[in-house]
Structure formats: C-alpha cells, structure tokens
Design a protein around this motif. Structure first.
Motif, PDB file in Angstrom:
ATOM      1  N   ASP A  52       0.835  -1.206   0.000  1.00 24.45           N
ATOM      2  CA  ASP A  52       0.000   0.000   0.000  1.00 24.45           C
ATOM      3  C   ASP A  52       0.872   1.259   0.000  1.00 24.45           C
ATOM      4  O   ASP A  52       0.494   2.279  -0.578  1.00 24.45           O
ATOM      5  CB  ASP A  52      -0.902   0.018   1.245  1.00 24.45           C
ATOM      6  CG  ASP A  52      -1.781  -1.208   1.340  1.00 24.45           C
ATOM      7  OD1 ASP A  52      -2.526  -1.466   0.378  1.00 24.45           O
ATOM      8  OD2 ASP A  52      -1.716  -1.915   2.366  1.00 24.45           O
ATOM      9  N   ARG A  73       5.544   6.551  -9.154  1.00 29.26           N
ATOM     10  CA  ARG A  73       4.292   7.291  -9.328  1.00 29.26           C
ATOM     11  C   ARG A  73       3.757   7.138 -10.750  1.00 29.26           C
ATOM     12  O   ARG A  73       2.543   6.996 -10.960  1.00 29.26           O
ATOM     13  CB  ARG A  73       4.519   8.772  -8.988  1.00 29.26           C
ATOM     14  CG  ARG A  73       3.345   9.686  -9.267  1.00 29.26           C
ATOM     15  CD  ARG A  73       2.052   9.226  -8.576  1.00 29.26           C
ATOM     16  NE  ARG A  73       2.067   9.413  -7.145  1.00 29.26           N
ATOM     17  CZ  ARG A  73       1.809   8.461  -6.273  1.00 29.26           C
ATOM     18  NH1 ARG A  73       1.510   7.218  -6.678  1.00 29.26           N
ATOM     19  NH2 ARG A  73       1.830   8.703  -4.972  1.00 29.26           N
ATOM     20  N   ASP A  76       2.023   3.751 -10.902  1.00 29.68           N
ATOM     21  CA  ASP A  76       0.826   3.506 -10.089  1.00 29.68           C
ATOM     22  C   ASP A  76       0.473   4.765  -9.300  1.00 29.68           C
ATOM     23  O   ASP A  76       1.170   5.122  -8.353  1.00 29.68           O
ATOM     24  CB  ASP A  76       1.082   2.346  -9.128  1.00 29.68           C
ATOM     25  CG  ASP A  76      -0.164   1.929  -8.365  1.00 29.68           C
ATOM     26  OD1 ASP A  76      -1.209   2.597  -8.501  1.00 29.68           O
ATOM     27  OD2 ASP A  76      -0.097   0.941  -7.608  1.00 29.68           O
ATOM     28  N   ASP A  77      -0.601   5.433  -9.695  1.00 27.39           N
ATOM     29  CA  ASP A  77      -0.977   6.655  -8.990  1.00 27.39           C
ATOM     30  C   ASP A  77      -1.742   6.376  -7.701  1.00 27.39           C
ATOM     31  O   ASP A  77      -2.098   7.296  -6.967  1.00 27.39           O
ATOM     32  CB  ASP A  77      -1.790   7.594  -9.897  1.00 27.39           C
ATOM     33  CG  ASP A  77      -3.109   6.990 -10.351  1.00 27.39           C
ATOM     34  OD1 ASP A  77      -3.433   5.853  -9.922  1.00 27.39           O
ATOM     35  OD2 ASP A  77      -3.816   7.647 -11.127  1.00 27.39           O
ATOM     36  N   ARG A  78      -1.975   5.097  -7.402  1.00 26.15           N
ATOM     37  CA  ARG A  78      -2.645   4.743  -6.145  1.00 26.15           C
ATOM     38  C   ARG A  78      -1.666   4.339  -5.056  1.00 26.15           C
ATOM     39  O   ARG A  78      -2.062   4.158  -3.899  1.00 26.15           O
ATOM     40  CB  ARG A  78      -3.619   3.598  -6.395  1.00 26.15           C
ATOM     41  CG  ARG A  78      -4.758   3.930  -7.362  1.00 26.15           C
ATOM     42  CD  ARG A  78      -5.515   2.683  -7.777  1.00 26.15           C
ATOM     43  NE  ARG A  78      -4.620   1.739  -8.454  1.00 26.15           N
ATOM     44  CZ  ARG A  78      -4.967   0.541  -8.860  1.00 26.15           C
ATOM     45  NH1 ARG A  78      -6.205   0.110  -8.633  1.00 26.15           N
ATOM     46  NH2 ARG A  78      -4.117  -0.248  -9.476  1.00 26.15           N
ATOM     47  N   LEU A  79      -0.391   4.187  -5.404  1.00 33.20           N
ATOM     48  CA  LEU A  79       0.615   3.776  -4.421  1.00 33.20           C
ATOM     49  C   LEU A  79       0.955   4.935  -3.489  1.00 33.20           C
ATOM     50  O   LEU A  79       1.248   6.045  -3.938  1.00 33.20           O
ATOM     51  CB  LEU A  79       1.882   3.320  -5.151  1.00 33.20           C
ATOM     52  CG  LEU A  79       3.091   2.964  -4.280  1.00 33.20           C
ATOM     53  CD1 LEU A  79       2.813   1.716  -3.448  1.00 33.20           C
ATOM     54  CD2 LEU A  79       4.334   2.765  -5.156  1.00 33.20           C
ATOM     55  N   GLY A  80       0.934   4.678  -2.196  1.00 32.24           N
ATOM     56  CA  GLY A  80       1.390   5.678  -1.240  1.00 32.24           C
ATOM     57  C   GLY A  80       2.911   5.737  -1.254  1.00 32.24           C
ATOM     58  O   GLY A  80       3.572   4.697  -1.164  1.00 32.24           O
ATOM     59  N   SER A 102       3.253  11.187  -1.721  1.00 37.69           N
ATOM     60  CA  SER A 102       2.204  11.347  -0.718  1.00 37.69           C
ATOM     61  C   SER A 102       2.660  12.122   0.505  1.00 37.69           C
ATOM     62  O   SER A 102       1.849  12.819   1.128  1.00 37.69           O
ATOM     63  CB  SER A 102       1.701   9.974  -0.274  1.00 37.69           C
ATOM     64  OG  SER A 102       1.472   9.129  -1.375  1.00 37.69           O
ATOM     65  N   ALA A 125      -3.117   8.765  -1.201  1.00 32.71           N
ATOM     66  CA  ALA A 125      -1.848   8.688  -1.927  1.00 32.71           C
ATOM     67  C   ALA A 125      -1.592   9.915  -2.791  1.00 32.71           C
ATOM     68  O   ALA A 125      -0.434  10.281  -3.045  1.00 32.71           O
ATOM     69  CB  ALA A 125      -1.812   7.430  -2.800  1.00 32.71           C
ATOM     70  N   LYS A 126      -2.653  10.568  -3.248  1.00 32.33           N
ATOM     71  CA  LYS A 126      -2.505  11.700  -4.163  1.00 32.33           C
ATOM     72  C   LYS A 126      -2.462  13.049  -3.454  1.00 32.33           C
ATOM     73  O   LYS A 126      -2.364  14.085  -4.107  1.00 32.33           O
ATOM     74  CB  LYS A 126      -3.650  11.698  -5.174  1.00 32.33           C
ATOM     75  CG  LYS A 126      -3.702  10.461  -6.059  1.00 32.33           C
ATOM     76  CD  LYS A 126      -4.876  10.539  -7.008  1.00 32.33           C
ATOM     77  CE  LYS A 126      -4.992   9.292  -7.867  1.00 32.33           C
ATOM     78  NZ  LYS A 126      -6.147   9.368  -8.797  1.00 32.33           N
ATOM     79  N   ARG A 172      -7.447  16.031  -7.217  1.00 34.08           N
ATOM     80  CA  ARG A 172      -6.193  15.899  -6.459  1.00 34.08           C
ATOM     81  C   ARG A 172      -6.229  16.711  -5.165  1.00 34.08           C
ATOM     82  O   ARG A 172      -5.679  16.274  -4.154  1.00 34.08           O
ATOM     83  CB  ARG A 172      -5.026  16.346  -7.338  1.00 34.08           C
ATOM     84  CG  ARG A 172      -3.648  16.198  -6.698  1.00 34.08           C
ATOM     85  CD  ARG A 172      -3.285  14.752  -6.461  1.00 34.08           C
ATOM     86  NE  ARG A 172      -3.244  13.976  -7.676  1.00 34.08           N
ATOM     87  CZ  ARG A 172      -2.164  13.826  -8.430  1.00 34.08           C
ATOM     88  NH1 ARG A 172      -1.034  14.408  -8.104  1.00 34.08           N
ATOM     89  NH2 ARG A 172      -2.211  13.080  -9.514  1.00 34.08           N
TER      90      ARG A 172
END
Length: 217
Positions: A52, A73, A76-80, A102, A125-126, A172
């Motif tokens: 995560d 990034r 994967d733009d969802r990765l913290g 993040s 994350a964003k 965002r």
C-alpha cells in the motif's frame, strides 16, 4: 489482519531501515512486507509484493530516490509514497511536491510523524503531506516578494506543470471543478498570464517551480 497497511521500506542507512522495521513490527495496523537498502531493488520489490505504501530514502547508495519516486508514481498513482530525507531543505521538499508523492518527512522527525505519514499515504496517496510545507512556501514568497500566490495556488500551479486538467486538479486537491477553475484564473491574473504555458514560464522566472516541471507541463 486484512486491513493492515502493507509497507515496503527502501533505505540505504541500515540503522534507519532496521529502526523502522523494529517500530512497525510492534504495530497492529502496519506491517512491513519487504525491505531493501538499494534503490535498484525498489521497483521490482514493489511490483512483486504490491504494498500500500513504500517508504523511500531520497539519497540511496546506488540511485536517486527522487527518480525512483517518479518512476513508481508513473507506474501507479494509487501507491502511497513516503520520502525520507536527511534534511528538510526547501528545494528538496518542493521537488517532492512536484513529483506527486504522498508525504515528505525528514529523518530527524519524531517517529510519530513518520508513522502519521505512512498512514496518510495509505488512504490519500494523491494528497501531499509535509510538516514544513507552510513555512517553506512562506520563505519562497519572501524570496520573490512580487509573487502573491497563496500556498494552495502554488500547489495548483505545480499540478498545472504536471499536465493535469482542471477536473484532475480538483480531484487531487479535493475541491469542486469550479473551485479549481477559480484557482487557475487567479493564478493567471496574479502572474500576468493568459494561458498555462505563460503561467508556467512566470512560475519558473519567480522561482515557484522548476524549469523541468514547466517543460513537462
């Protein structure tokens, strides 16, 4: 526990990495699912274990942690992504903001701040978190007194530089599209610009954003 935050730690400083491993190992809501002291392992490790959050040193022995953060990034733009830095220099903090990570934390910060950054990154994350962001913006504005952008407007300018559309910027920073549009209009007015390119050029001239970011936008 199914809802535990799965974390990968990539830090070339053995004491820092082992210290984090020790602290996280005693928590109920966070678990380390991988760690390495080399930047060259980072992308492959993240791809293999799908955490995560990744906690990433900015100065790794074999790589630039900021470049790795950018690659992660982009993938994967969802990765913290939590960046750990030896110091909190303003330039480094603003580069972290521009990369879309993040959170940004110095290695001298209390462990509670590091854990808060990990928990923030897991759920937002964003959204950028850094305890020194406000003072850094203030110092930057003092260095360029002709600029009257607010911290939020400067954040929007950074997102414009990253090529985001107004609806994407709204998502965002968690505002409506109309509010984001208002921010953009204010930025153009304050910078004497009539379009994105002119605003980015003015931002570079005034030291608000880097030339690299302006070129990307």
């Amino acid at each position: 526990m199914a809802d535990r935050i799965r974390v990968v730690i990539v830090d070339g400083h053995t004491l820092t990495r082992f210290g984090l491993l020790g602290v996280v190992g005693g928590l109920a809501d966070i678990e380390v699912v991988g760690d390495s002291g080399l930047g060259g392992d980072a992308v492959g490790l993240v791809e293999a274990v799908r955490p995560d959050v990744v906690v990433l040193d900015t100065a790794l022995p074999d790589a630039d942690g900021l470049l790795i953060a950018r690659e992660l990034r982009d993938r994967d733009d969802r990765l913290g992504i939590v960046l750990l830095a030896a110091n909190g220099e303003d330039d480094l903090l603003f580069r972290a903001l521009e990369l879309g990570v993040s959170a940004f934390v110095t290695k001298t910060a209390p462990i509670a701040e590091v854990l808060a950054a990990i928990r923030h990154a897991a759920v937002a994350a964003k959204s950028f978190l850094a305890s020194g962001l406000g003072p850094a913006f203030a110092r930057r504005q003092l260095a360029a007194p002709v600029t009257v952008l607010s911290p939020r407007e400067t954040e929007v300018l950074v997102l414009l530089g990253r090529g985001l559309t107004i609806p994407a910027i709204a998502g965002r920073i968690f505002v409506s599209a109309s509010t984001a549009k208002t921010y953009v209009a204010r930025i153009y007015e304050k910078l004497g610009a009539s379009n994105r390119a002119q605003a980015l050029m003015a931002g570079v001239r005034l030291g608000l954003i880097s030339e690299e970011l302006a070129a990307a936008g």
